[in-house]
Design an enzyme around this catalytic site. Structure first.
Site, PDB file in Angstrom:
ATOM      1  N   ALA A  87       0.812  -1.223   0.000  1.00  0.00           N
ATOM      2  CA  ALA A  87       0.000   0.000   0.000  1.00  0.00           C
ATOM      3  C   ALA A  87       0.840   1.265   0.000  1.00  0.00           C
ATOM      4  O   ALA A  87       0.333   2.355  -0.234  1.00  0.00           O
ATOM      5  CB  ALA A  87      -0.941  -0.007   1.207  1.00  0.00           C
TER       6      ALA A  87
ATOM      7  N   ARG B 147      10.614   7.575  -1.156  1.00  0.00           N
ATOM      8  CA  ARG B 147      12.029   7.704  -1.481  1.00  0.00           C
ATOM      9  C   ARG B 147      12.326   7.596  -2.973  1.00  0.00           C
ATOM     10  O   ARG B 147      13.409   7.900  -3.432  1.00  0.00           O
ATOM     11  CB  ARG B 147      12.835   6.651  -0.696  1.00  0.00           C
ATOM     12  CG  ARG B 147      12.865   6.940   0.804  1.00  0.00           C
ATOM     13  CD  ARG B 147      13.286   5.732   1.621  1.00  0.00           C
ATOM     14  NE  ARG B 147      12.165   4.845   1.937  1.00  0.00           N
ATOM     15  CZ  ARG B 147      12.234   3.800   2.766  1.00  0.00           C
ATOM     16  NH1 ARG B 147      13.384   3.505   3.356  1.00  0.00           N
ATOM     17  NH2 ARG B 147      11.175   3.064   3.003  1.00  0.00           N
TER      18      ARG B 147
ATOM     19  N   SER C 266       6.578  -8.627   1.800  1.00  0.00           N
ATOM     20  CA  SER C 266       6.673  -7.224   1.406  1.00  0.00           C
ATOM     21  C   SER C 266       6.569  -7.122  -0.102  1.00  0.00           C
ATOM     22  O   SER C 266       7.302  -7.793  -0.819  1.00  0.00           O
ATOM     23  CB  SER C 266       8.025  -6.652   1.847  1.00  0.00           C
ATOM     24  OG  SER C 266       7.842  -5.873   2.987  1.00  0.00           O
TER      25      SER C 266
ATOM     26  N   TYR D 274       7.713  -0.842 -46.979  1.00  0.00           N
ATOM     27  CA  TYR D 274       6.680  -0.820 -45.931  1.00  0.00           C
ATOM     28  C   TYR D 274       5.540  -1.742 -46.331  1.00  0.00           C
ATOM     29  O   TYR D 274       4.905  -1.543 -47.373  1.00  0.00           O
ATOM     30  CB  TYR D 274       6.134   0.600 -45.688  1.00  0.00           C
ATOM     31  CG  TYR D 274       4.951   0.560 -44.755  1.00  0.00           C
ATOM     32  CD1 TYR D 274       5.108   0.128 -43.440  1.00  0.00           C
ATOM     33  CD2 TYR D 274       3.664   0.876 -45.199  1.00  0.00           C
ATOM     34  CE1 TYR D 274       4.025   0.020 -42.586  1.00  0.00           C
ATOM     35  CE2 TYR D 274       2.567   0.776 -44.334  1.00  0.00           C
ATOM     36  CZ  TYR D 274       2.762   0.343 -43.037  1.00  0.00           C
ATOM     37  OH  TYR D 274       1.696   0.231 -42.188  1.00  0.00           O
TER      38      TYR D 274
ATOM     39  N   TYR E  36      -3.469   3.465 -46.047  1.00  0.00           N
ATOM     40  CA  TYR E  36      -4.207   4.443 -45.255  1.00  0.00           C
ATOM     41  C   TYR E  36      -4.676   5.571 -46.160  1.00  0.00           C
ATOM     42  O   TYR E  36      -3.872   6.171 -46.891  1.00  0.00           O
ATOM     43  CB  TYR E  36      -3.257   4.978 -44.170  1.00  0.00           C
ATOM     44  CG  TYR E  36      -3.889   5.891 -43.163  1.00  0.00           C
ATOM     45  CD1 TYR E  36      -5.079   5.560 -42.536  1.00  0.00           C
ATOM     46  CD2 TYR E  36      -3.277   7.101 -42.823  1.00  0.00           C
ATOM     47  CE1 TYR E  36      -5.653   6.406 -41.597  1.00  0.00           C
ATOM     48  CE2 TYR E  36      -3.827   7.939 -41.872  1.00  0.00           C
ATOM     49  CZ  TYR E  36      -5.023   7.595 -41.272  1.00  0.00           C
ATOM     50  OH  TYR E  36      -5.582   8.428 -40.336  1.00  0.00           O
TER      51      TYR E  36
ATOM     52  N   SER F 258      10.644  -3.349 -58.177  1.00  0.00           N
ATOM     53  CA  SER F 258      11.092  -2.350 -57.210  1.00  0.00           C
ATOM     54  C   SER F 258      10.319  -1.041 -57.326  1.00  0.00           C
ATOM     55  O   SER F 258       9.817  -0.702 -58.395  1.00  0.00           O
ATOM     56  CB  SER F 258      12.576  -2.053 -57.430  1.00  0.00           C
ATOM     57  OG  SER F 258      13.310  -3.227 -57.199  1.00  0.00           O
TER      58      SER F 258
HETATM   59  C1  UD1 Z   1      10.463  -2.575   6.733  1.00  0.00           C
HETATM   60  C2  UD1 Z   1      10.619  -2.977   8.190  1.00  0.00           C
HETATM   61  C3  UD1 Z   1      12.102  -3.136   8.498  1.00  0.00           C
HETATM   62  C4  UD1 Z   1      12.734  -4.134   7.563  1.00  0.00           C
HETATM   63  C5  UD1 Z   1      12.459  -3.747   6.112  1.00  0.00           C
HETATM   64  C6  UD1 Z   1      12.921  -4.862   5.199  1.00  0.00           C
HETATM   65  C7  UD1 Z   1       8.726  -1.917   9.320  1.00  0.00           C
HETATM   66  C8  UD1 Z   1       8.323  -0.848  10.263  1.00  0.00           C
HETATM   67  N1  UD1 Z   1      10.029  -1.965   9.025  1.00  0.00           N
HETATM   68  O1  UD1 Z   1      11.055  -1.296   6.563  1.00  0.00           O
HETATM   69  O2  UD1 Z   1      12.259  -3.586   9.836  1.00  0.00           O
HETATM   70  O3  UD1 Z   1      14.115  -4.220   7.812  1.00  0.00           O
HETATM   71  O4  UD1 Z   1      11.061  -3.557   5.882  1.00  0.00           O
HETATM   72  O5  UD1 Z   1      12.801  -4.490   3.854  1.00  0.00           O
HETATM   73  O6  UD1 Z   1       7.912  -2.696   8.924  1.00  0.00           O
HETATM   74  N2  UD1 Z   1       3.355  -0.691   3.413  1.00  0.00           N
HETATM   75  C9  UD1 Z   1       1.973  -0.767   3.447  1.00  0.00           C
HETATM   76  N3  UD1 Z   1       1.292   0.120   4.235  1.00  0.00           N
HETATM   77  C10 UD1 Z   1       1.904   1.055   4.992  1.00  0.00           C
HETATM   78  C11 UD1 Z   1       3.324   1.113   4.961  1.00  0.00           C
HETATM   79  C12 UD1 Z   1       4.026   0.218   4.169  1.00  0.00           C
HETATM   80  O7  UD1 Z   1       1.369  -1.590   2.782  1.00  0.00           O
HETATM   81  O8  UD1 Z   1       1.203   1.805   5.660  1.00  0.00           O
HETATM   82  C13 UD1 Z   1       4.080  -1.643   2.542  1.00  0.00           C
HETATM   83  C14 UD1 Z   1       4.992  -0.955   1.546  1.00  0.00           C
HETATM   84  O9  UD1 Z   1       4.316  -0.713   0.327  1.00  0.00           O
HETATM   85  C15 UD1 Z   1       6.109  -1.957   1.382  1.00  0.00           C
HETATM   86  C16 UD1 Z   1       6.135  -2.729   2.691  1.00  0.00           C
HETATM   87  O10 UD1 Z   1       4.919  -2.429   3.341  1.00  0.00           O
HETATM   88  O11 UD1 Z   1       5.844  -2.853   0.326  1.00  0.00           O
HETATM   89  C17 UD1 Z   1       7.296  -2.313   3.587  1.00  0.00           C
HETATM   90  O12 UD1 Z   1       7.216  -0.935   3.843  1.00  0.00           O
HETATM   91  P1  UD1 Z   1       8.470   0.016   3.757  1.00  0.00           P
HETATM   92  O13 UD1 Z   1       8.039   1.413   3.998  1.00  0.00           O
HETATM   93  O14 UD1 Z   1       9.231  -0.241   2.512  1.00  0.00           O
HETATM   94  O15 UD1 Z   1       9.296  -0.486   5.019  1.00  0.00           O
HETATM   95  P2  UD1 Z   1      10.849  -0.394   5.235  1.00  0.00           P
HETATM   96  O16 UD1 Z   1      11.208   0.998   5.603  1.00  0.00           O
HETATM   97  O17 UD1 Z   1      11.561  -0.992   4.114  1.00  0.00           O
HETATM   98 CA    CA Z   2      11.042  -1.618   2.010  1.00  0.00          CA
END
Ligand code: UD1
Ligand code: CA
Length: 493
Positions: free
Chosen positions: A37, A42, A128, A396, A417, A435
């Site tokens: 989500a 970044r 993730s 073509y 066309y 040709s």
């Molecule tokens: C997270 C972990 C961290 C770990 C790292 C590994 C947390 C707080 N930290 O950090 O410990 O080392 O992953 O990669 O979890 N997302 C949602 N909803 C939200 C926030 C995030 O669905 O409200 C999703 C993001 O889209 C992403 C995943 O969760 O796919 C991880 O979120 P991200 O913000 O990337 O966490 P990191 O800072 O990488």
């Molecule tokens: Ca991440």
């Protein structure tokens, strides 16, 4: 190769032997939740993070591809939020479910939003959506460790040379697999930054313990978010078992939070793809210069020269040679095909033994027949070129049905066309087009007919006829000589 999905029962770790009179214990029911989500602040991008591509596919699509090898798509829940509809549209075809986290208040909050969907399962594996290198084998490893340890929470960790940016795993004792807490980078206390064991962001939870305690997560941290990582301490506090298992493949857990990380993952993935294609019997020279998407297939004894891109769902047959600077997208190439340098193909099909290029452009809907030849600076679109037919130079061909054994002379153009509509050109078997001919569609050149060079063909040509559509040549004897003499006289004045 993507492994075939196994049935769930095959996948479950062997259950306890039940005594003969007791009913068999059903295997525990697993769901997979994929957190996807987040916005990806970044990346500084209009595109949501999980739709950024590595290996030619969105990050999330890779994670789903691994997940469906563990449980069926109906037990997978993608948690989407930022640009939810765009994300949904991109991966809907996989058949997974979606849970919307309207406001992104952290990874813990993401799982809170999925409570309704997940609580009916015994366990949930949390992945993730931004860590696309994860393999099914590693996910299975978490699941099996979780079950074997009867844990409330199992964390997958990795030991990284540079752990900066990741959450750190704080074990209860150096050799204990029990965990006291996970500490995020920003909350590290003095000395903790040296801990190299990081939280991968992949977990297994017993859903009962998870949802009985998830409301105890707080937002007292630098982001003011609910961190799923804090579940380790929360569960520990109520004497639940929290364990960690370390992966031997730390590359698999790399997350892509920045463009640089994403490019590094893309490179790893593509190099691995080249290795896989070579193991399967293809030769790829200077693989670091080639761009191979994840779903590409290449047959045995095919040779791929440097600086080739094979994209999307492209399939190349056996015994082909794909020469440098060719870019082939979503196309099918048969066996024994030569693709000469600088060829571009998009949604095209090329049959066995054909020769394409150099510098041909096969646009969508081009179907090139067996042994046919499409040569230098030839553009095709929505055409069939029959067996053994040739269009060697500067041509073509669009919206055309061209039979077998046809010779299309240099500079031939199908005028398909009229400014409003597209029209079809039919060229039957054995036709010879001289040709520099323009074929004004709709028009048919009958079987075995001839078109004189430089013709503008506006009417159908009957079979075996000759059509010449150009003005007659005029010859003026001595004209040039007289002209030269006149010019010389003018100059001498
Ligand atoms: C997270 C972990 C961290 C770990 C790292 C590994 C947390 C707080 N930290 O950090 O410990 O080392 O992953 O990669 O979890 N997302 C949602 N909803 C939200 C926030 C995030 O669905 O409200 C999703 C993001 O889209 C992403 C995943 O969760 O796919 C991880 O979120 P991200 O913000 O990337 O966490 P990191 O800072 O990488
Ligand atoms: Ca991440």
């Amino acid at each position: 190769m993507v492994r075939r999905r196994k049935s769930r029962s095959q996948n479950m770790p062997s259950k306890k032997k039940s005594s003969s009179h007791a009913a068999p214990v059903p295997p525990p029911k697993f769901a997979i939740a994929i957190m996807a989500a987040g916005k990806g602040t970044r990346l500084k991008s209009k595109l949501p993070k999980v739709l950024h591509e590595v290996g030619g596919k969105p990050l999330l699509a890779h994670v789903i591809a691994a997940a469906v090898q563990i449980v069926p798509a109906r037990d997978i829940y993608a948690i989407i939020g930022h640009e939810a509809e765009r994300v949904r549209a991109a991966v809907k075809h996989t058949g997974v479910n979606f849970v919307v986290q309207a406001e992104q208040r952290g990874t813990g909050h993401a799982i809170m939003c999925a409570r309704e969907a997940l609580q009916h399962y015994d366990h949930v594996l949390v992945l993730s959506g931004d860590a696309p290198l994860i393999s099914a084998k590693t996910i299975e490893g978490i699941r099996d460790f979780h079950i074997a340890n009867k844990a409330a929470m199992t964390i997958l960790s990795a030991s990284l040379a540079n752990p900066t940016g990741y959450g750190r795993v704080i074990r209860k004792g150096r050799t204990s697999s029990e965990v006291a807490a996970i500490v995020e980078q920003r909350s590290l206390k003095k000395g903790q930054e040296k801990i190299r064991e990081i939280n991968s962001g992949f977990y297994a939870f017993a859903t009962k313990a998870l949802f009985a305690n998830i409301d105890d997560l707080g937002t007292d941290n630098t982001h003011g978010e609910y961190y799923l990582t804090d579940m380790a301490a929360v569960l520990k506090k109520v004497k639940q078992r929290v364990v960690v298992t370390q992966t031997n493949h730390p590359d698999e857990i790399l997350g892509s939070n920045t463009r640089a990380e994403m490019v590094a993952i893309d490179e790893k993935m593509r190099m691995a793809k080249c290795q896989q294609l070579m193991v399967a019997g293809a030769t790829i020279f200077y693989p670091a210069t080639c761009v191979m998407d994840s779903d590409v297939e290449v047959g045995t004894d095919t040779v791929i020269e440097p600086f080739v891109q094979l994209l999307g769902k492209t399939r190349i047959g056996a015994d082909c040679r794909i020469r440098s600077y060719s870019v082939i997208n979503n196309s099918e190439v048969g066996d024994g095909v030569t693709v000469r340098p600088g060829t571009i193909m998009d949604e095209a099909r090329v049959a066995n033994s054909a020769v394409i290029g150099p510098y041909s452009h096969l646009r969508p809907g081009s179907e090139i027949g067996e042994g046919a030849h499409v040569g230098n600076f030839v553009e095709t679109k929505k055409i069939k070129l029959g067996k053994g037919s040739k269009a060697g130079h500067l041509t073509y061909l669009g919206d055309a049905d061209i039979g077998a054994g046809v010779n299309v002379g240099a500079g031939t153009i199908t005028c398909n066309y009229d400014g409003v509509n597209k029209h079809k050109t039919t060229i039957e078997d054995g036709v010879f087009v001289g040709s520099d001919s323009t074929l004004v569609a709709p028009v048919t050149l009958g079987r075995g007919s001839y078109v004189g060079a430089g013709s503008c063909i506006t009417e159908d040509v009957p079979a075996d006829a000759l059509a010449v559509g150009r003005s007659r040549q005029i010859v003026k004897e001595g004209w040039a000589k007289k002209k030269r003499e006149k010019m010389a006289a003018l100059k001498g004045r």
